[in-house]
Design a protein around this motif. Structure first.
Motif, PDB file in Angstrom:
ATOM      1  N   SER A  19       0.817  -1.224   0.000  1.00 25.67           N
ATOM      2  CA  SER A  19       0.000   0.000   0.000  1.00 25.67           C
ATOM      3  C   SER A  19       0.846   1.267   0.000  1.00 25.67           C
ATOM      4  CB  SER A  19      -0.954   0.014   1.194  1.00 25.67           C
ATOM      5  OG  SER A  19      -0.228  -0.137   2.388  1.00 25.67           O
ATOM      6  N   THR A  20       2.014   1.218   0.631  1.00 21.88           N
ATOM      7  CA  THR A  20       2.798   2.468   0.690  1.00 21.88           C
ATOM      8  C   THR A  20       3.246   2.863  -0.718  1.00 21.88           C
ATOM      9  OG1 THR A  20       4.847   1.286   1.169  1.00 21.88           O
ATOM     10  CG2 THR A  20       3.591   2.087   3.055  1.00 21.88           C
ATOM     11  N   ARG A  21       3.534   1.866  -1.557  1.00 19.09           N
ATOM     12  CA  ARG A  21       3.945   2.178  -2.932  1.00 19.09           C
ATOM     13  C   ARG A  21       2.787   2.842  -3.684  1.00 19.09           C
ATOM     14  NH1 ARG A  21       5.182  -2.734  -5.670  1.00 19.09           N
ATOM     15  NH2 ARG A  21       6.619  -3.069  -3.964  1.00 19.09           N
ATOM     16  N   GLU A  22       1.575   2.325  -3.478  1.00 15.45           N
ATOM     17  CA  GLU A  22       0.409   2.906  -4.153  1.00 15.45           C
ATOM     18  C   GLU A  22       0.121   4.313  -3.629  1.00 15.45           C
ATOM     19  OE1 GLU A  22      -0.823   1.482  -6.814  1.00 15.45           O
ATOM     20  OE2 GLU A  22       0.560  -0.174  -6.451  1.00 15.45           O
ATOM     21  N   PHE A  23       0.230   4.497  -2.320  1.00 16.75           N
ATOM     22  CA  PHE A  23       0.005   5.834  -1.750  1.00 16.75           C
ATOM     23  C   PHE A  23       1.007   6.825  -2.343  1.00 16.75           C
ATOM     24  CE2 PHE A  23      -1.984   3.928   2.309  1.00 16.75           C
ATOM     25  CZ  PHE A  23      -3.263   4.180   1.835  1.00 16.75           C
ATOM     26  N   GLU A  24       2.244   6.370  -2.473  1.00 12.83           N
ATOM     27  CA  GLU A  24       3.306   7.211  -3.031  1.00 12.83           C
ATOM     28  C   GLU A  24       2.889   7.677  -4.438  1.00 12.83           C
ATOM     29  OE1 GLU A  24       6.388   8.786  -1.538  1.00 12.83           O
ATOM     30  OE2 GLU A  24       6.499   6.775  -0.708  1.00 12.83           O
ATOM     31  N   LYS A  25       2.401   6.735  -5.256  1.00 17.01           N
ATOM     32  CA  LYS A  25       2.014   7.066  -6.638  1.00 17.01           C
ATOM     33  C   LYS A  25       0.807   8.002  -6.658  1.00 17.01           C
ATOM     34  CE  LYS A  25       2.953   2.535  -8.381  1.00 17.01           C
ATOM     35  NZ  LYS A  25       2.215   1.411  -8.925  1.00 17.01           N
ATOM     36  N   LEU A  26      -0.112   7.801  -5.711  1.00 19.15           N
ATOM     37  CA  LEU A  26      -1.329   8.619  -5.688  1.00 19.15           C
ATOM     38  C   LEU A  26      -1.097   9.991  -5.048  1.00 19.15           C
ATOM     39  CD1 LEU A  26      -3.830   5.839  -4.528  1.00 19.15           C
ATOM     40  CD2 LEU A  26      -3.928   7.016  -6.719  1.00 19.15           C
ATOM     41  N   GLY A  27       0.095  10.192  -4.483  1.00 19.93           N
ATOM     42  CA  GLY A  27       0.370  11.467  -3.817  1.00 19.93           C
ATOM     43  C   GLY A  27      -0.362  11.579  -2.485  1.00 19.93           C
ATOM     44  N   ILE A  28      -0.643  10.421  -1.847  1.00 23.65           N
ATOM     45  CA  ILE A  28      -1.284  10.434  -0.525  1.00 23.65           C
ATOM     46  C   ILE A  28      -0.204  10.271   0.545  1.00 23.65           C
ATOM     47  CG2 ILE A  28      -2.760   9.085   1.036  1.00 23.65           C
ATOM     48  CD1 ILE A  28      -4.658   8.621  -1.289  1.00 23.65           C
ATOM     49  N   ASP A  29      -0.219  11.209   1.501  1.00 27.99           N
ATOM     50  CA  ASP A  29       0.792  11.200   2.554  1.00 27.99           C
ATOM     51  C   ASP A  29       0.419  10.164   3.617  1.00 27.99           C
ATOM     52  OD1 ASP A  29       2.515  11.700   4.589  1.00 27.99           O
ATOM     53  OD2 ASP A  29       1.794  13.721   5.015  1.00 27.99           O
ATOM     54  N   TYR A  30       1.170   9.058   3.659  1.00 24.86           N
ATOM     55  CA  TYR A  30       0.812   7.977   4.585  1.00 24.86           C
ATOM     56  C   TYR A  30       1.668   7.979   5.834  1.00 24.86           C
ATOM     57  CZ  TYR A  30       4.901   5.911   2.403  1.00 24.86           C
ATOM     58  OH  TYR A  30       6.176   5.715   1.933  1.00 24.86           O
ATOM     59  N   CYS A  31       2.676   8.865   5.904  1.00 24.11           N
ATOM     60  CA  CYS A  31       3.493   8.840   7.126  1.00 24.11           C
ATOM     61  C   CYS A  31       3.097   9.955   8.068  1.00 24.11           C
ATOM     62  CB  CYS A  31       4.978   8.798   6.824  1.00 24.11           C
ATOM     63  SG  CYS A  31       5.549  10.001   5.660  1.00 24.11           S
ATOM     64  N   CYS A  32       3.429  11.218   7.729  1.00 22.44           N
ATOM     65  CA  CYS A  32       3.053  12.312   8.642  1.00 22.44           C
ATOM     66  C   CYS A  32       1.549  12.538   8.617  1.00 22.44           C
ATOM     67  CB  CYS A  32       3.789  13.583   8.283  1.00 22.44           C
ATOM     68  SG  CYS A  32       5.567  13.409   8.440  1.00 22.44           S
ATOM     69  N   GLY A  33       0.922  12.324   7.465  1.00 21.27           N
ATOM     70  CA  GLY A  33      -0.528  12.521   7.373  1.00 21.27           C
ATOM     71  C   GLY A  33      -1.291  11.246   7.643  1.00 21.27           C
ATOM     72  N   GLY A  34      -0.647  10.292   8.320  1.00 22.11           N
ATOM     73  CA  GLY A  34      -1.220   8.956   8.512  1.00 22.11           C
ATOM     74  C   GLY A  34      -2.468   8.898   9.363  1.00 22.11           C
ATOM     75  N   SER A  35      -2.769   9.970  10.116  1.00 18.74           N
ATOM     76  CA  SER A  35      -3.943   9.903  10.998  1.00 18.74           C
ATOM     77  C   SER A  35      -5.238  10.239  10.257  1.00 18.74           C
ATOM     78  CB  SER A  35      -3.759  10.830  12.194  1.00 18.74           C
ATOM     79  OG  SER A  35      -3.518  12.133  11.734  1.00 18.74           O
ATOM     80  N   GLN A  36      -5.154  10.667   9.003  1.00 14.64           N
ATOM     81  CA  GLN A  36      -6.371  10.922   8.216  1.00 14.64           C
ATOM     82  C   GLN A  36      -7.002   9.591   7.812  1.00 14.64           C
ATOM     83  OE1 GLN A  36      -4.923  13.242   4.808  1.00 14.64           O
ATOM     84  NE2 GLN A  36      -6.238  14.879   5.554  1.00 14.64           N
ATOM     85  N   THR A  37      -8.342   9.588   7.651  1.00 17.55           N
ATOM     86  CA  THR A  37      -8.966   8.378   7.127  1.00 17.55           C
ATOM     87  C   THR A  37      -8.703   8.337   5.615  1.00 17.55           C
ATOM     88  OG1 THR A  37     -11.052   9.421   6.560  1.00 17.55           O
ATOM     89  CG2 THR A  37     -10.857   8.519   8.797  1.00 17.55           C
ATOM     90  N   LEU A  38      -8.874   7.160   5.025  1.00 14.00           N
ATOM     91  CA  LEU A  38      -8.650   7.039   3.575  1.00 14.00           C
ATOM     92  C   LEU A  38      -9.583   7.990   2.822  1.00 14.00           C
ATOM     93  CD1 LEU A  38      -7.221   5.637   1.206  1.00 14.00           C
ATOM     94  CD2 LEU A  38      -9.041   3.931   1.227  1.00 14.00           C
ATOM     95  N   GLY A  39     -10.838   8.064   3.303  1.00 16.32           N
ATOM     96  CA  GLY A  39     -11.820   8.953   2.670  1.00 16.32           C
ATOM     97  C   GLY A  39     -11.342  10.406   2.687  1.00 16.32           C
ATOM     98  N   GLU A  40     -10.860  10.844   3.834  1.00 20.08           N
ATOM     99  CA  GLU A  40     -10.392  12.236   3.959  1.00 20.08           C
ATOM    100  C   GLU A  40      -9.177  12.488   3.064  1.00 20.08           C
ATOM    101  OE1 GLU A  40     -11.567  12.761   8.700  1.00 20.08           O
ATOM    102  OE2 GLU A  40      -9.525  12.239   8.136  1.00 20.08           O
ATOM    103  N   ALA A  41      -8.250  11.508   3.080  1.00 24.02           N
ATOM    104  CA  ALA A  41      -7.013  11.681   2.299  1.00 24.02           C
ATOM    105  C   ALA A  41      -7.323  11.751   0.802  1.00 24.02           C
ATOM    106  CB  ALA A  41      -6.038  10.542   2.597  1.00 24.02           C
ATOM    107  N   CYS A  42      -8.303  10.940   0.345  1.00 29.46           N
ATOM    108  CA  CYS A  42      -8.673  10.953  -1.074  1.00 29.46           C
ATOM    109  C   CYS A  42      -9.300  12.297  -1.430  1.00 29.46           C
ATOM    110  CB  CYS A  42      -9.658   9.836  -1.396  1.00 29.46           C
ATOM    111  SG  CYS A  42      -8.887   8.222  -1.457  1.00 29.46           S
ATOM    112  N   ALA A  43     -10.154  12.799  -0.537  1.00 28.98           N
ATOM    113  CA  ALA A  43     -10.795  14.095  -0.792  1.00 28.98           C
ATOM    114  C   ALA A  43      -9.719  15.160  -0.930  1.00 28.98           C
ATOM    115  CB  ALA A  43     -11.755  14.429   0.340  1.00 28.98           C
ATOM    116  N   GLN A  44      -8.731  15.106  -0.042  1.00 25.11           N
ATOM    117  CA  GLN A  44      -7.685  16.124  -0.063  1.00 25.11           C
ATOM    118  C   GLN A  44      -6.833  16.018  -1.324  1.00 25.11           C
ATOM    119  OE1 GLN A  44      -4.569  16.046   2.856  1.00 25.11           O
ATOM    120  NE2 GLN A  44      -4.860  18.214   3.306  1.00 25.11           N
TER     121      GLN A  44
END
Ligand SMILES: [Fe+2]
Ligand SMILES: [Fe+2]
Length: 241
Positions: A19-44
């Motif tokens: 998943s971290t590789r996919e998040f990287e490609k999607l531009g979703i911050d999974y480390c420092c922004g890890g406390s967001q829900t997937l829904g919130e992160a996608c919206a952002q």
């Protein structure tokens, strides 16, 4: 596999292989922004949730076919710490000096035509200094304490005395510093227009931008392992002790 969009990005990063590789490609911050829900992160990130879910499922299927990822959620915490020290900490130290030398060279040749390179050099130098202190605090204070804590849990003994009160205090400080490093990486991306090379870029210019992107990818993995796996495990260990 079903992935709930109410799960946090950090939880998914720790649980779903690849998943971290996919998040990287999607531009979703999974480390420092890890406390967001997937829904919130996608919206952002302005990505449809369904698309992110598809990508995560495909990523998980691909990852399960390749080399097995170590399960850091169940191995001893001391092993995870040894792994972080031996891989990510060693990498940060060796890459910081290599990138600083490369930046110096590239600024010397291209700094006049590309003044943003000076900003890159300055900001990376500041990041490298902060990280050097950060690694020292982890290696000399937090990690040795956590290893002793795990030993005492295994031996059924009380937690060792700590000079910092609860272990959540140094963890909070480390997480704040991770946020600072995340901000610095984002700022480097803005300055370099996502590491877009100009037409007159030489081999060293290219090497510098590649090294910076490699540094970013490794730091994301590094912070992810600490924020999403190590620190929650330590917090749970302290609560249960
Ligand atoms: Fe670290
Ligand atoms: Fe750290």
């Amino acid at each position: 596999m079903t992935i709930a969009t109410t799960k946090t990005v950090g939880e998914i990063a720790a649980e779903v292989p690849g998943s971290t590789r996919e998040f990287e490609k999607l531009g979703i911050d999974y480390c420092c922004g890890g406390s967001q829900t997937l829904g919130e992160a996608c919206a952002q990130a302005k990505i449809p949730v369904d698309e992110a879910l598809d990508r995560l499922k495909q990523g998980a299927a691909a990852a399960s076919k390749t080399a097995s990822t170590e399960d850091w959620k169940s191995k001893p915490v001391a092993d995870l710490i040894a792994h972080i020290n031996a891989t990510h900490h060693v990498f940060v130290r060796s890459e910081c000096s290599r990138i600083l030398a490369l930046a110096e060279k590239v600024v010397g040749v291209h700094g006049k035509n590309h003044p943003e390179l000076l900003q890159v050099q300055e900001q990376f130098a500041a990041l490298s200094e902060e990280l050097s202190l950060h690694l020292m605090k982890e290696e000399q204070i937090l990690f040795p304490y956590v290893i002793r804590m795990e030993e005492s849990v295994l031996a059924g003994e009380p937690a060792p005395p700590a000079m910092f009160g609860t272990v959540m205090n140094p963890i909070g400080m480390m997480m704040q510093e991770h946020d600072g490093a995340g901000d610095a990486l984002r700022s480097l991306r803005v300055i370099t227009h996502d590491y877009k090379l100009p037409d007159d870029a030489c081999a060293s210019y290219r090497a510098l931008y590649e090294a910076l992107q490699g540094f970013e990818a490794d730091l994301h993995q590094h912070i992810h392992k600490e924020n999403n796996i190590l620190f929650p495990r330590v917090a749970a260990m302290e609560r249960a002790h």
